[in-house]
Structure formats: structure tokens, C-alpha cells
Design a protein around this motif. Structure first.
Motif, PDB file in Angstrom:
ATOM      1  N   PRO A   6     -38.644   3.993 -34.895  1.00 45.48           N
ATOM      2  CA  PRO A   6     -38.862   3.251 -36.149  1.00 45.48           C
ATOM      3  C   PRO A   6     -40.195   2.513 -36.186  1.00 45.48           C
ATOM      4  O   PRO A   6     -40.894   2.548 -37.204  1.00 45.48           O
ATOM      5  CB  PRO A   6     -37.678   2.276 -36.178  1.00 45.48           C
ATOM      6  CG  PRO A   6     -36.601   2.979 -35.406  1.00 45.48           C
ATOM      7  CD  PRO A   6     -37.303   3.728 -34.328  1.00 45.48           C
ATOM      8  N   VAL A   7     -40.559   1.860 -35.082  1.00 42.62           N
ATOM      9  CA  VAL A   7     -41.827   1.128 -35.056  1.00 42.62           C
ATOM     10  C   VAL A   7     -42.998   2.096 -35.125  1.00 42.62           C
ATOM     11  O   VAL A   7     -43.982   1.866 -35.848  1.00 42.62           O
ATOM     12  CB  VAL A   7     -41.921   0.249 -33.788  1.00 42.62           C
ATOM     13  CG1 VAL A   7     -43.303  -0.398 -33.699  1.00 42.62           C
ATOM     14  CG2 VAL A   7     -40.844  -0.836 -33.816  1.00 42.62           C
ATOM     15  N   GLN A   8     -42.902   3.182 -34.376  1.00 44.68           N
ATOM     16  CA  GLN A   8     -43.970   4.184 -34.407  1.00 44.68           C
ATOM     17  C   GLN A   8     -44.104   4.826 -35.787  1.00 44.68           C
ATOM     18  O   GLN A   8     -45.215   5.120 -36.251  1.00 44.68           O
ATOM     19  CB  GLN A   8     -43.710   5.254 -33.355  1.00 44.68           C
ATOM     20  CG  GLN A   8     -43.846   4.758 -31.913  1.00 44.68           C
ATOM     21  CD  GLN A   8     -43.351   5.773 -30.899  1.00 44.68           C
ATOM     22  OE1 GLN A   8     -42.508   6.623 -31.215  1.00 44.68           O
ATOM     23  NE2 GLN A   8     -43.859   5.695 -29.676  1.00 44.68           N
ATOM     24  N   SER A   9     -42.974   5.033 -36.457  1.00 52.39           N
ATOM     25  CA  SER A   9     -43.005   5.606 -37.801  1.00 52.39           C
ATOM     26  C   SER A   9     -43.678   4.662 -38.783  1.00 52.39           C
ATOM     27  O   SER A   9     -44.474   5.088 -39.639  1.00 52.39           O
ATOM     28  CB  SER A   9     -41.580   5.937 -38.265  1.00 52.39           C
ATOM     29  OG  SER A   9     -40.980   6.901 -37.432  1.00 52.39           O
ATOM     30  N   LEU A  62     -40.033  11.744 -38.241  1.00 48.27           N
ATOM     31  CA  LEU A  62     -40.179  10.311 -38.506  1.00 48.27           C
ATOM     32  C   LEU A  62     -38.811   9.658 -38.671  1.00 48.27           C
ATOM     33  O   LEU A  62     -37.871  10.291 -39.153  1.00 48.27           O
ATOM     34  CB  LEU A  62     -41.002  10.079 -39.770  1.00 48.27           C
ATOM     35  CG  LEU A  62     -42.442  10.603 -39.791  1.00 48.27           C
ATOM     36  CD1 LEU A  62     -43.051  10.374 -41.163  1.00 48.27           C
ATOM     37  CD2 LEU A  62     -43.269   9.935 -38.718  1.00 48.27           C
ATOM     38  N   GLU A  63     -38.715   8.406 -38.291  1.00 44.86           N
ATOM     39  CA  GLU A  63     -37.518   7.613 -38.546  1.00 44.86           C
ATOM     40  C   GLU A  63     -37.723   6.886 -39.870  1.00 44.86           C
ATOM     41  O   GLU A  63     -38.522   5.950 -39.963  1.00 44.86           O
ATOM     42  CB  GLU A  63     -37.297   6.616 -37.411  1.00 44.86           C
ATOM     43  CG  GLU A  63     -36.211   5.586 -37.681  1.00 44.86           C
ATOM     44  CD  GLU A  63     -34.886   6.203 -38.067  1.00 44.86           C
ATOM     45  OE1 GLU A  63     -34.399   5.898 -39.183  1.00 44.86           O
ATOM     46  OE2 GLU A  63     -34.350   6.994 -37.268  1.00 44.86           O
ATOM     47  N   THR A  64     -37.027   7.340 -40.914  1.00 47.30           N
ATOM     48  CA  THR A  64     -37.266   6.814 -42.267  1.00 47.30           C
ATOM     49  C   THR A  64     -36.031   6.160 -42.871  1.00 47.30           C
ATOM     50  O   THR A  64     -35.916   6.062 -44.082  1.00 47.30           O
ATOM     51  CB  THR A  64     -37.744   7.948 -43.193  1.00 47.30           C
ATOM     52  OG1 THR A  64     -36.735   8.971 -43.246  1.00 47.30           O
ATOM     53  CG2 THR A  64     -39.048   8.544 -42.698  1.00 47.30           C
ATOM     54  N   SER A  65     -35.117   5.725 -42.016  1.00 47.93           N
ATOM     55  CA  SER A  65     -33.897   5.106 -42.549  1.00 47.93           C
ATOM     56  C   SER A  65     -34.178   3.805 -43.289  1.00 47.93           C
ATOM     57  O   SER A  65     -33.343   3.317 -44.053  1.00 47.93           O
ATOM     58  CB  SER A  65     -32.902   4.840 -41.414  1.00 47.93           C
ATOM     59  OG  SER A  65     -33.474   3.993 -40.428  1.00 47.93           O
ATOM     60  N   ILE A  66     -35.378   3.250 -43.091  1.00 47.76           N
ATOM     61  CA  ILE A  66     -35.731   2.002 -43.764  1.00 47.76           C
ATOM     62  C   ILE A  66     -36.168   2.233 -45.208  1.00 47.76           C
ATOM     63  O   ILE A  66     -36.305   1.282 -45.982  1.00 47.76           O
ATOM     64  CB  ILE A  66     -36.851   1.279 -42.984  1.00 47.76           C
ATOM     65  CG1 ILE A  66     -36.968  -0.184 -43.428  1.00 47.76           C
ATOM     66  CG2 ILE A  66     -38.186   2.007 -43.165  1.00 47.76           C
ATOM     67  CD1 ILE A  66     -37.967  -0.984 -42.634  1.00 47.76           C
TER      68      ILE A  66
END
Length: 402
Positions: A6-9, A62-66
Motif C-alpha cells: 500500500p505504501v509503495q503504491s 498495485l494495492e488500490t483498496s484505498i
């Protein structure tokens, strides 16, 4: 596969926004047509990711759950800066905008149905290439795609709906700026940043708090924004089984409006400059992530007739915005900005419409009434009208009965 945390994304998205800003300021055609930074940087990232996957066998995840939270945060901030006194003043704008919007919803679906007939597709695919995904966005597209797959047994409908909605975001962000720039050149219009501009535009008072924003003001505005998310989510859950489904972000926006206009009577005073910064950051991150995760290989594989349909819709939207929307408004600078916003939410989403307006006003000057009328129309009224139009069309035997 390269899987980003998440932070890297978020870091990757921020870098994409920086690259987008550099490109839009240094490449003449991008600056001239006011293409939003997230659209430019995100598409560049998506293209690089596609090349890595196609030629190097390397996929980037990518972690895009946000993303949903970012969108809700943005609309909460829109509500927190919505001064109802300005909205009342913009009443004639709102009525004119709605009078231009209602026939467009019908015509956009008619174009989609006509293209589906020409391409020998199911009529419901015409609606998917109409207001279901272009005005309704990903949420409305997913809801109707599920229904079409279960009831009408249309194959790959979900992928097509998501592709159409995502491409709509791109097209809405790309075409809005050029339409407004063409209108302003043709009618010799200018904003307040231009010496020849009309100084008669009343802007919201974003500087009523003396001095630079403090850390405390950021904390207060951020707290109010998160209250919008929590209360808006609770209200959305209460009415999720209602006959007419309204988008979650509507409740966040409405909560923000109540806090902004009712809080003053309780001694709560927010710094609109700070709230605007928070909302702009959330919007930029949302659009950046949306563009970065665009799967160009799937688009190439699924597009086909859908791409032709969307191309026709884009031309129709641009012509309608330039020749109908602008003329039904006051034919001034604010009307040109609203025409760009119209392209944004009639092809993509309200977030795209706001991004179009931000890109234009950053270059030409503020358009305060547009920033009041467009969010209310795009985030609230258009969804209600769209549901009514779609329900009526799907009930027709030659559309939903086939």
C-alpha cells in the motif's frame, strides 16, 4: 510479478502525479488543452506497465483498496466547501444546466442503442455504452452488468462494463479541456487571471482566515472530512435496500454540506483553503490510481465494437457540450468551464469533471459558480435522473426484453 505494498503504491501514484505535472507544464499541447495531470501521468504508467508485461513478462500489481476511501474523502471535502448561499445565487445556472442535461441522458442512450443495432449487438450493450457506464461510472456499470449477466445471459459483460467506464474516465478527462479552450477562443472569453478578463465573478472566500493555514486547521478539516466518511457510510447502509439506490458518495457530500452550513451556528468554522487542498489531493490520488491500473491489454482485447461506440459517444458529447450546454448557459467564462465539466461527468465521472475544471481554472482563473453547480448536479441530481431514464428504457420490449 512485482507486487507493490500500500505504501509503495501510494508512492508510485505520487511519482505519477509529479511526472504528470511536469509533462502538462512543459509539453505545449497538454498545457494548451488543460489535460489533467493524473490522466497524463497515469496513462503513461499504464503504457509502461503494458510494455513490461507484453515484452518482458513482468507484471506490476498495485494495492488500490484505498481508492473508494479517497473518492469518498474528496466528495466529503466538496460538501465541506459548499456554501449554500452561493448555491442559492447559482440557482439559474443549476436550472439551465439541468435543462441541458435531461435530454442529453436520453440522447446518449439513443446513440448507444443505435450503435448496438448497427454493430449487431444486444440492445443492452448499447445502454452499457451509454449512460450506464459513461454517466453512471464503475459502480452503476457493475450493478447493471451483474443484472445483465444473470437475467440476460450476456457473456463478459462485467469486463466490458468496467472497460467502458474506465475508458470513459480517460475520454472525459481528455476531451473536456480542449472543448472549453475552443469555446473560449471562439467567443474571446477569459478568466480573472487574464488582464482582459471580466472582473465580475464572485469567488468563494477562501482567504477569510488571515495568514497561512496552520497545522491545527488541517487537523480540524481532516477530522470533519473523516466525519463525512463515517456518517455518510452509515446513512448509505441505512438506505441500501431502498427502491432507488443512491451512490455512497452522495451521503458523504450531503454530510459535508450540513457540517459546512450548520456548523457555523455552533461555532465551528473551517478553513476552506485547507479543505480544498485535502480534497484536491484525494481526487488526484484517486484518478492517478484509476489510470495506473488501466489494463491496456484487456482494453485491446475487449474493445472492438465497444471502442467504436465510445468514439461516437465522445464526438457526440463534445458537440453537445459546445453547441448546446454552452448556449443554454450564459455564454460566458463560467459557461465554458461548465461545458468542460459536462464532458467530464457525461463520459467519465464527477471526479473527472472537477479535475477538468481545476485544470482550466488553474490556467485561466476561478469559476466559483461552476464549482457549486457542477458537483451538486454531477454527484446527486444526475444519478437520480439517470436511474429514471435507464429504468424506463430497460422496460421497453425491444431493449430489455430481447
Amino acid at each position: 510479478m512485482i507486487s507493490l505494498s500500500p505504501v509503495q503504491s501510494l508512492l508510485a501514484c505520487c511519482l505519477v502525479l509529479v511526472v504528470g505535472r511536469v509533462l502538462t507544464t512543459r509539453i505545449g499541447i497538454l498545457a494548451r488543452y488543460s489535460i489533467p495531470d493524473p490522466i497524463v501521468g497515469g496513462l503513461l504508467f499504464a503504457a509502461i506497465a503494458y510494455l513490461l508485461s507484453a515484452w518482458g513478462g513482468i507484471s506490476v500489481s498495485l494495492e488500490t483498496s484505498i481508492k473508494p476511501t479517497l473518492l469518498l474523502l474528496f466528495f466529503g471535502c466538496i460538501g465541506l466547501t459548499a456554501n449554500l448561499k452561493l448555491l442559492a445565487k447559482g440557482g439559474p445556472w443549476l436550472i439551465a444546466f439541468l435543462l441541458a442535461l435531461i435530454p442529453f441522458l436520453i440522447l446518449q442512450n439513443a446513440v448507444g442503442l443505435g450503435m448496438a443495432w448497427l454493430l449487431d449487438m444486444h440492445p443492452l450493450m448499447g445502454l452499457l455504452g451509454g449512460t450506464i457506464t459513461l454517466v453512471g461510472g464503475h459502480g452503476t456499470g457493475a450493478a447493471y452488468a451483474t443484472r445483465f449477466a444473470d437475467v440476460n445471459n450476456i457473456q463478459d459483460v462485467m469486463a466490458l462494463a468496467m472497460t467502458a467506464a474506465t475508458l470513459g474516465l480517460v475520454l472525459g478527462g481528455v476531451v473536456g479541456g480542449p472543448v472549453a479552450e475552443w469555446i473560449m477562443r471562439r467567443h474571446k472569453l477569459a478568466g480573472s487571471l487574464d488582464p482582459a478578463a471580466d472582473a465580475g465573478h464572485d469567488a468563494p472566500d477562501l482567504t477569510e482566515n488571515a495568514g497561512p493555514p496552520s497545522a491545527g486547521s488541517f487537523i480540524v478539516s481532516l477530522t470533519a472530512a473523516f466525519v463525512c466518511l463515517v456518517v455518510g457510510g452509515y446513512l448509505a447502509a441505512l438506505v441500501e435496500d431502498a427502491p432507488v439506490s443512491l451512490p455512497n458518495f452522495l451521503w458523504c457530500l450531503a454530510t459535508g454540506v450540513l457540517i459546512r452550513n450548520g456548523g457555523e451556528h455552533l461555532g465551528l468554522k473551517l478553513d476552506d483553503r485547507v479543505t480544498d487542498i485535502i480534497g484536491t489531493i484525494a481526487l488526484s490520488l484517486f484518478l492517478g490510481m484509476t489510470m495506473m491500473t488501466l489494463d491496456l491489454s484487456s482494453v485491446a482485447r475487449l474493445a472492438g465494437p465497444l471502442a467504436l461506440m465510445l468514439a461516437v459517444q465522445t464526438v457526440f458529447c463534445a458537440l453537445y457540450a459546445a453547441w448546446v450546454v454552452f448556449r443554454m448557459l450564459k455564454r460566458d467564462y463560467e459557461a465554458a468551464i461548465m461545458s468542460a465539466a459536462f464532458c467530464g461527468f457525461s463520459l467519465g465521472a464527477t471526479a473527472t469533471a472537477i479535475a477538468n475544471m481545476q485544470a482550466l481554472t488553474r490556467r485561466h482563473g476561478p469559476a466559483p459558480e461552476a464549482f457549486i453547480v457542477v458537483p451538486v448536479t454531477g454527484a446527486f441530481l444526475v444519478d437520480i435522473l439517470n436511474v429514471i431514464v435507464l429504468t424506463s428504457l430497460i422496460s421497453l420490449p425491444f431493449v430489455g426484453g430481447m
